[in-house]
Structures are given as C-alpha cells and as structure tokens.
Design a protein around this motif. Structure first.
Motif, short mmCIF file in Angstrom:
data_model
loop_
_atom_site.label_atom_id
_atom_site.label_comp_id
_atom_site.label_asym_id
_atom_site.label_seq_id
_atom_site.Cartn_x
_atom_site.Cartn_y
_atom_site.Cartn_z
N MET A 1 0.85 -1.21 0.00
CA MET A 1 0.00 0.00 0.00
C MET A 1 0.88 1.25 0.00
SD MET A 1 -3.49 0.65 1.40
CE MET A 1 -4.11 1.69 2.67
N TYR A 112 -14.10 -1.29 -1.25
CA TYR A 112 -13.21 -2.27 -1.88
C TYR A 112 -12.42 -1.61 -3.03
CZ TYR A 112 -11.78 -6.14 -4.83
OH TYR A 112 -11.03 -6.99 -5.62
N GLN A 114 -11.85 1.57 -3.53
CA GLN A 114 -10.96 2.64 -3.06
C GLN A 114 -9.67 2.07 -2.49
OE1 GLN A 114 -13.89 4.45 -0.50
NE2 GLN A 114 -15.04 5.18 -2.28
N ARG A 115 -9.79 0.98 -1.75
CA ARG A 115 -8.57 0.36 -1.19
C ARG A 115 -7.72 -0.24 -2.30
NH1 ARG A 115 -11.70 -2.37 3.84
NH2 ARG A 115 -11.67 -0.54 5.21
N LYS A 116 -8.36 -0.74 -3.33
CA LYS A 116 -7.63 -1.33 -4.46
C LYS A 116 -6.82 -0.24 -5.18
CE LYS A 116 -8.81 -4.14 -8.29
NZ LYS A 116 -9.94 -4.59 -9.06
N ALA A 118 -5.62 2.34 -3.90
CA ALA A 118 -4.52 2.81 -3.03
C ALA A 118 -3.39 1.78 -2.93
CB ALA A 118 -5.07 3.11 -1.64
N GLN A 119 -3.61 0.62 -3.51
CA GLN A 119 -2.63 -0.46 -3.32
C GLN A 119 -1.23 -0.13 -3.82
OE1 GLN A 119 -4.20 -4.10 -4.90
NE2 GLN A 119 -5.12 -4.60 -2.93
N ASN A 120 -1.18 0.48 -4.99
CA ASN A 120 0.16 0.64 -5.57
C ASN A 120 0.50 2.09 -5.92
OD1 ASN A 120 -1.72 0.81 -7.48
ND2 ASN A 120 -0.97 -0.85 -8.78
N ARG A 121 -0.09 3.02 -5.18
CA ARG A 121 0.29 4.43 -5.41
C ARG A 121 0.03 5.25 -4.17
NH1 ARG A 121 -3.77 4.57 -10.19
NH2 ARG A 121 -4.29 2.51 -9.45
N ASN A 122 0.65 6.42 -4.12
CA ASN A 122 0.40 7.36 -3.02
C ASN A 122 -0.85 8.17 -3.35
OD1 ASN A 122 2.81 6.52 -1.85
ND2 ASN A 122 3.99 8.11 -2.91
N PHE A 135 -9.62 4.14 5.26
CA PHE A 135 -8.17 4.12 5.54
C PHE A 135 -7.91 4.52 7.00
CE2 PHE A 135 -8.59 5.32 0.97
CZ PHE A 135 -8.05 4.16 0.44
#
Ligand code: DC
Length: 220
Positions: A1, A112, A114-116, A118-122, A135
């Motif tokens: 994350m 779901y 929104q969290r996805k 955020a997984q691979n970026r700021n 979050f």
C-alpha cells in the motif's frame, strides 16, 4: 500500500479543491470518492432503478468501470469511455448520490475499489469516511469544516459559474438536507476520525488551507 493522506468533510468545506491541489504539490494521485458515489447514482437514475432494488444496485457497483483522468485544472471522471464529469454535478445527482451512499452494498463495493486504487500508489483520498472507515491506518488525516453560510455561498458561486439558474435559498435548502442525510446515516456517517486534524476553512483562502496542511505533513 502506498502512502495515504485522508481529507474528509461536509459539502462545500473546500475539500475537493484543496485535495486536488495538494495532490499536485506532493505528486500524489487525487482520489475523489464522492465522484464514485455520484457515478453509481447516475447509472441508478438513467436505468430507473428503485433504491429498494438492492440486487440491481449491487450489480451496478460490481460492474461499474470508473476512471479518472487528471486534466490541468480539472479531474475528469469516466464510466468506461463515457465522460461523465459534468453529468454528475447536478442538484439531482447531489441528492441521489447521498441517498445511494447510505446503502450498505454500495459502501462495501466502493470501499473495496478505493482500497484497491490505493494499493500501488500514493493517494490523497477525499470524501466522508476516508479517515474513519476506508483508511483508518492513514498516517495523516484532515477534516475540513466551514460555517453553513460560507459553504452554501461556495456551492452557489460554483453553480452560477457553470451557468446554472439557481438561488442561494435553494442551495441552502439542498445543502441542509444533504448534511443531515450524510451525518445521520447508520453506516459510515460523516464525522471526523479521532486522530484527524480539524481545519476550519470559513475565513481561509485555498492557499492558506494548503499551507496549513503542508505544515502538518512536514511536522509528522
Ligand atoms: O463529496 P461529494 O459531494 O461529491 O459526495 C457526494 C455524496 O456521496 C455525498 O453526499 C455523500 C457521499 N459520499 C460518501 O458517502 N462517502 C464518501 N467517501 C464520499 C461521498
């Protein structure tokens, strides 16, 4: 994350403008979660789905392909290839998105997604429940407020600028209803996270709010 900075607050508190500019300054991705609820509301309206029909609404949420495209001064919103940037900013979608966002199935699906994202970026995550529910572990959380009068005036000017024929009284009436709905719903109501920094933007210019935020971010 990646890193997450959350910005929550009521309509007209200035959070969208500030979130977009702060993201630009920090080189983060701006995540406008209100636009996601608005996109769902738009499809619910266009397909004439009853708000009691949870199965159909769930199916919309599971299949919706929401995309964001950062233009110079505006974030464009798409469903697939269709640009819905302007279609989702009407008074009707203001109210319907607030109704739709109180549905459990909708919140679960959006959380779901929104969290996805955020997984691979700021990201700078902006909405109503970013710091409380989506979050909760974010290191930096902001909650923006402003007086009712100022929030209504900001919304009024926004709408006028877009060429809409609105009155300040009508905007006040709609804002009051939406505030009440967003604050009193059972699931994920609008409220500050206990560890959020609260900024009252009533008498502040956008640049002042950003400077305050940058100060907190640098300090933490
Ligand atoms: O921020 P906005 O005005 O574009 O949001 C539209 C509606 O979506 C708002 O009335 C409540 C809902 N919303 C929500 O419930 N949770 C979020 N994280 C963002 C928006």
């Amino acid at each position: 994350m990646g890193d997450v900075i959350t910005i929550d607050g009521p309509a007209g508190s200035g959070k969208s403008t500030v979130a977009r500019l702060l993201a630009k300054r920090l080189g983060y991705t701006y995540l406008d979660t209100g636009a996601m609820y608005r996109a769902v509301a738009l499809l619910v309206r266009e397909r004439e789905i009853d708000l009691e029909n949870k199965e159909e609404i769930k199916s919309i949420c599971e299949n919706i392909d929401i995309r964001f495209l950062q233009d110079e001064d505006l974030q464009r919103v798409f469903i697939g290839d269709r640009d819905i940037t302007h279609d989702i900013r009407t008074s009707e979608i203001d109210m319907l998105s607030s109704h739709v966002s109180a549905i459990k199935e909708v919140r679960e699906a959006m959380t779901y997604l929104q969290r996805k994202i955020a997984q691979n970026r700021n990201i700078i995550a902006e909405g109503r429940d970013m710091g409380t529910v989506v979050f909760p572990d974010a290191k930096i959380k902001f909650f923006l407020t402003a007086s009712f009068e100022v929030r209504a005036k900001r919304r009024y000017l926004e709408r006028k600028e877009r060429g809409e024929d609105v009155t300040l009284d009508k905007i006040k009436e709609e804002l009051k209803k939406r505030d009440q709905q967003d604050e009193s719903r059972r699931i994920s109501p609008l409220k500050p996270a206990p560890d959020a920094t609260i900024i009252d933007t009533t008498d502040l210019a956008v640049e002042d709010v950003i400077n305050k935020m940058l100060f907190y971010i640098e300090k933490s």
